[in-house]
Write an enzyme that holds these catalytic residues in place. Sequence first.
Site, PDB file in Angstrom:
ATOM      1  N   GLY A 104      -6.620 -12.479 -76.905  1.00  0.00           N
ATOM      2  CA  GLY A 104      -7.883 -13.149 -76.585  1.00  0.00           C
ATOM      3  C   GLY A 104      -8.616 -12.509 -75.418  1.00  0.00           C
ATOM      4  O   GLY A 104      -9.806 -12.196 -75.497  1.00  0.00           O
ATOM      5  N   ARG A 105      -7.900 -12.271 -74.322  1.00  0.00           N
ATOM      6  CA  ARG A 105      -8.579 -11.743 -73.121  1.00  0.00           C
ATOM      7  C   ARG A 105      -8.904 -10.260 -73.237  1.00  0.00           C
ATOM      8  O   ARG A 105      -9.501  -9.673 -72.334  1.00  0.00           O
ATOM      9  CB  ARG A 105      -7.745 -12.034 -71.878  1.00  0.00           C
ATOM     10  CG  ARG A 105      -6.317 -11.510 -71.947  1.00  0.00           C
ATOM     11  CD  ARG A 105      -5.443 -12.167 -70.888  1.00  0.00           C
ATOM     12  NE  ARG A 105      -4.035 -11.864 -71.023  1.00  0.00           N
ATOM     13  CZ  ARG A 105      -3.196 -12.503 -71.833  1.00  0.00           C
ATOM     14  NH1 ARG A 105      -3.650 -13.438 -72.630  1.00  0.00           N
ATOM     15  NH2 ARG A 105      -1.925 -12.172 -71.867  1.00  0.00           N
ATOM     16  N   LYS A 140      -2.609 -26.401 -74.321  1.00  0.00           N
ATOM     17  CA  LYS A 140      -3.164 -26.800 -75.616  1.00  0.00           C
ATOM     18  C   LYS A 140      -2.352 -27.963 -76.201  1.00  0.00           C
ATOM     19  O   LYS A 140      -2.891 -28.825 -76.866  1.00  0.00           O
ATOM     20  CB  LYS A 140      -3.169 -25.616 -76.591  1.00  0.00           C
ATOM     21  CG  LYS A 140      -4.155 -24.503 -76.196  1.00  0.00           C
ATOM     22  CD  LYS A 140      -4.273 -23.415 -77.255  1.00  0.00           C
ATOM     23  CE  LYS A 140      -5.232 -22.317 -76.829  1.00  0.00           C
ATOM     24  NZ  LYS A 140      -5.453 -21.260 -77.796  1.00  0.00           N
ATOM     25  N   LYS A 143     -10.091 -17.274 -82.410  1.00  0.00           N
ATOM     26  CA  LYS A 143      -9.099 -16.469 -83.119  1.00  0.00           C
ATOM     27  C   LYS A 143      -8.317 -17.346 -84.102  1.00  0.00           C
ATOM     28  O   LYS A 143      -8.169 -17.030 -85.260  1.00  0.00           O
ATOM     29  CB  LYS A 143      -8.172 -15.837 -82.083  1.00  0.00           C
ATOM     30  CG  LYS A 143      -7.150 -14.890 -82.625  1.00  0.00           C
ATOM     31  CD  LYS A 143      -6.482 -14.156 -81.463  1.00  0.00           C
ATOM     32  CE  LYS A 143      -5.220 -13.457 -81.907  1.00  0.00           C
ATOM     33  NZ  LYS A 143      -4.580 -12.718 -80.811  1.00  0.00           N
ATOM     34  N   GLU A 170     -10.999 -27.593 -78.012  1.00  0.00           N
ATOM     35  CA  GLU A 170     -12.322 -27.579 -77.382  1.00  0.00           C
ATOM     36  C   GLU A 170     -13.365 -26.972 -78.322  1.00  0.00           C
ATOM     37  O   GLU A 170     -14.457 -27.519 -78.525  1.00  0.00           O
ATOM     38  CB  GLU A 170     -12.299 -26.743 -76.090  1.00  0.00           C
ATOM     39  CG  GLU A 170     -11.465 -27.320 -74.967  1.00  0.00           C
ATOM     40  CD  GLU A 170     -10.021 -26.846 -74.984  1.00  0.00           C
ATOM     41  OE1 GLU A 170      -9.494 -26.533 -76.068  1.00  0.00           O
ATOM     42  OE2 GLU A 170      -9.411 -26.812 -73.889  1.00  0.00           O
ATOM     43  N   GLU A 218      -3.803 -14.210 -66.386  1.00  0.00           N
ATOM     44  CA  GLU A 218      -3.175 -14.635 -67.637  1.00  0.00           C
ATOM     45  C   GLU A 218      -2.213 -13.545 -68.124  1.00  0.00           C
ATOM     46  O   GLU A 218      -1.201 -13.833 -68.761  1.00  0.00           O
ATOM     47  CB  GLU A 218      -4.239 -14.923 -68.690  1.00  0.00           C
ATOM     48  CG  GLU A 218      -3.703 -15.731 -69.860  1.00  0.00           C
ATOM     49  CD  GLU A 218      -4.783 -16.191 -70.830  1.00  0.00           C
ATOM     50  OE1 GLU A 218      -5.968 -16.262 -70.457  1.00  0.00           O
ATOM     51  OE2 GLU A 218      -4.431 -16.470 -71.982  1.00  0.00           O
ATOM     52  N   HIS A 250     -21.944 -15.153 -46.738  1.00  0.00           N
ATOM     53  CA  HIS A 250     -22.422 -16.329 -45.997  1.00  0.00           C
ATOM     54  C   HIS A 250     -21.497 -17.515 -46.200  1.00  0.00           C
ATOM     55  O   HIS A 250     -21.859 -18.644 -45.893  1.00  0.00           O
ATOM     56  CB  HIS A 250     -23.849 -16.669 -46.439  1.00  0.00           C
ATOM     57  CG  HIS A 250     -24.801 -15.552 -46.127  1.00  0.00           C
ATOM     58  ND1 HIS A 250     -25.543 -15.501 -44.974  1.00  0.00           N
ATOM     59  CD2 HIS A 250     -25.053 -14.407 -46.794  1.00  0.00           C
ATOM     60  CE1 HIS A 250     -26.245 -14.381 -44.958  1.00  0.00           C
ATOM     61  NE2 HIS A 250     -25.962 -13.696 -46.055  1.00  0.00           N
TER      62      HIS A 250
HETATM   63  C1  G6Q Z   1      -6.510 -15.321 -74.098  1.00  0.00           C
HETATM   64  C2  G6Q Z   1      -5.923 -16.633 -74.299  1.00  0.00           C
HETATM   65  C3  G6Q Z   1      -6.905 -17.766 -74.417  1.00  0.00           C
HETATM   66  C4  G6Q Z   1      -7.609 -17.855 -75.771  1.00  0.00           C
HETATM   67  C5  G6Q Z   1      -8.303 -19.194 -75.869  1.00  0.00           C
HETATM   68  C6  G6Q Z   1      -9.082 -19.372 -77.151  1.00  0.00           C
HETATM   69  O1  G6Q Z   1      -5.882 -14.298 -73.984  1.00  0.00           O
HETATM   70  O2  G6Q Z   1      -5.016 -16.629 -75.334  1.00  0.00           O
HETATM   71  O3  G6Q Z   1      -7.867 -17.718 -73.397  1.00  0.00           O
HETATM   72  O4  G6Q Z   1      -8.521 -16.808 -75.920  1.00  0.00           O
HETATM   73  O5  G6Q Z   1      -7.348 -20.211 -75.743  1.00  0.00           O
HETATM   74  O6  G6Q Z   1      -8.283 -19.248 -78.288  1.00  0.00           O
HETATM   75  P1  G6Q Z   1      -8.911 -19.134 -79.714  1.00  0.00           P
HETATM   76  O7  G6Q Z   1      -9.728 -17.897 -79.795  1.00  0.00           O
HETATM   77  O8  G6Q Z   1      -7.771 -19.130 -80.692  1.00  0.00           O
HETATM   78  O9  G6Q Z   1      -9.787 -20.360 -79.905  1.00  0.00           O
END
Ligand code: G6Q
Length: 549
Positions: free
Chosen positions: A268-269, A513, A208, A214, A354, A385
């Site tokens: 994001g989620r 982050k 986003k 990462e 989250e 199990h």
């Molecule tokens: C989701 C969070 C988090 C996010 C990641 C990736 O709700 O905000 O999991 O999606 O940190 O972020 P970017 O899409 O900005 O790389």
Amino acid sequence: MSQSAFTAAAAHDPLQSHFAEAKNWHMRMLFSQEPDRFSRFSVKAAGLFLDYSKNRLNDTTMRLLAALARERGLEQQRDAMFSGKKINTTEQRAVLHVALRAPRNAAIQVDGQDVMPEVHRVLDHIRDFAERVRSGQWTGCTGKSITDVVNIGIGGSDLGPEMACRALRAFVHPRLSMHFVSNVDAHDIDSVLSHVNPETTLFIIASKTFTTVETMMNAQSARTWFLRQRGAADLPKHFVAVSTNTKAVAAFGIDTNNMFPFWDWVGGRYSIWSAIGLPLALAIGYDRFAEFLAGAHAMDQHFRTAPLESNMPVILGLIGVWYRNFFGFSSLTIAPYHQDLERFPAYLQQLEMESNGKRVSKEGNALNIASCPAVWGDVGTNGQHAYFQLLHQGTDVIPVDFIAALKPSHALPGHHTVLLANCFAQSEALMRGKTSDEARAEMRAQGLAEDDIDTLAPHRTFPGNRPSNTILMDALTPSALGALIALYEHKTFTQGVLWDVNSFDQWGVELGKALAKNIEPELTGTPRPDAHDSSTNGLIALARTGLIS
Ligand code: G6Q
């Protein structure tokens, strides 16, 4: 700590008094007193069936919980979300993942602007691109069809498409292998790059912000790997982006015509329904992707219109509140009896924890109640199990959500019957338990001596009264998966409203982050012992020497 909106609600005290009675009930008793519990405590919506009869509740419980939800303004807050109000107050953002799966002719406004034309413009772009890749019309730099798709993203830009591509494995294009790289630990990307061919691989850089460390490191490593084997002019055929940051995408060298945008009102989620779902559209084709969106939309319609008492996500949310805030249960396990839902517990872990892992109210006051429980789990029958021992006989009570499909996505005989039998038997055993008398009778029938029976009886007794929901679908289709995810999204929303937390920010994730950026230069450059405690300094020193002994 001030009183929270939850405990201040007029409906709270009647629930507390009701709990004083309900905590002594055993579900065996409830089932014998109410033989129609299954029909009374089950609901169908959007192709899903929820049996919530194996819970420690009765009609009064559900009526009181619904009254609490009403008093907390669940209906108004739900309508505020659907109408594009800025309910994510700490970031001043609307929360409109529901717009991403609404039909083309819906009108949903943010800041006086109808977002639907733009949503569908991007969906049309996804359709066009997915069809070209799938048909072989979009080729790599040497004219060969794409065989491998590598999604590079993390968190919300990874878990959704990874989980969904795995869940809908049965529908994936036979020529395409889907790969997901998220961890900054390069063992992740290395294991993918060592298996793919640059001429036939498509990388999707999904972020986003297009700044997440990462993802940016992995994207750079993929780019370097590609450029070692092919020229820079070949890059646009092999790298596309999903992002809100056009400038950074262009700076990376990706043709912005191959950038799929989304918007700040998609968390994001909650982004699998946006261009973040591109890997899924590539894998299963746009028509199936549209069915996935339609399944979620059907659940949206149900959540929006069904009375709270028969509203599936609301029921699931209220039961969770009952256990968390009255019984004090601090964890929830997700048990999908479907191998293809293997990543679903991890997906829900992010969605619920989250969203509602918060300790202050929307107004910033410390909560005097518990919020989100720990969410975890794995597929059945594997869990049986392993950790199911604790579910049956541990000192903590951990409610379970069982999830199963009536029909399998494979044709192998016998397996599915055994799988379903296990699923239903577990919920029955958790509910009934086994009394000491029953355990003794069983051992007597097996011919054990009375002394041994006395010794073993406590170990072979099960308290039961351990709650579970069972969610069923006809088969794990795109539409059923869409409805299932939306069910849990709205359950999470319901609980956030009751707990009075902002379910749509994630300052704890933002912290992570930022923190690593402080330490990273010290691992290779000059250490700053004054900046840390002795443990952190000790760990940094070890990493600098690269030796334990
Ligand atoms: C989701 C969070 C988090 C996010 C990641 C990736 O709700 O905000 O999991 O999606 O940190 O972020 P970017 O899409 O900005 O790389």
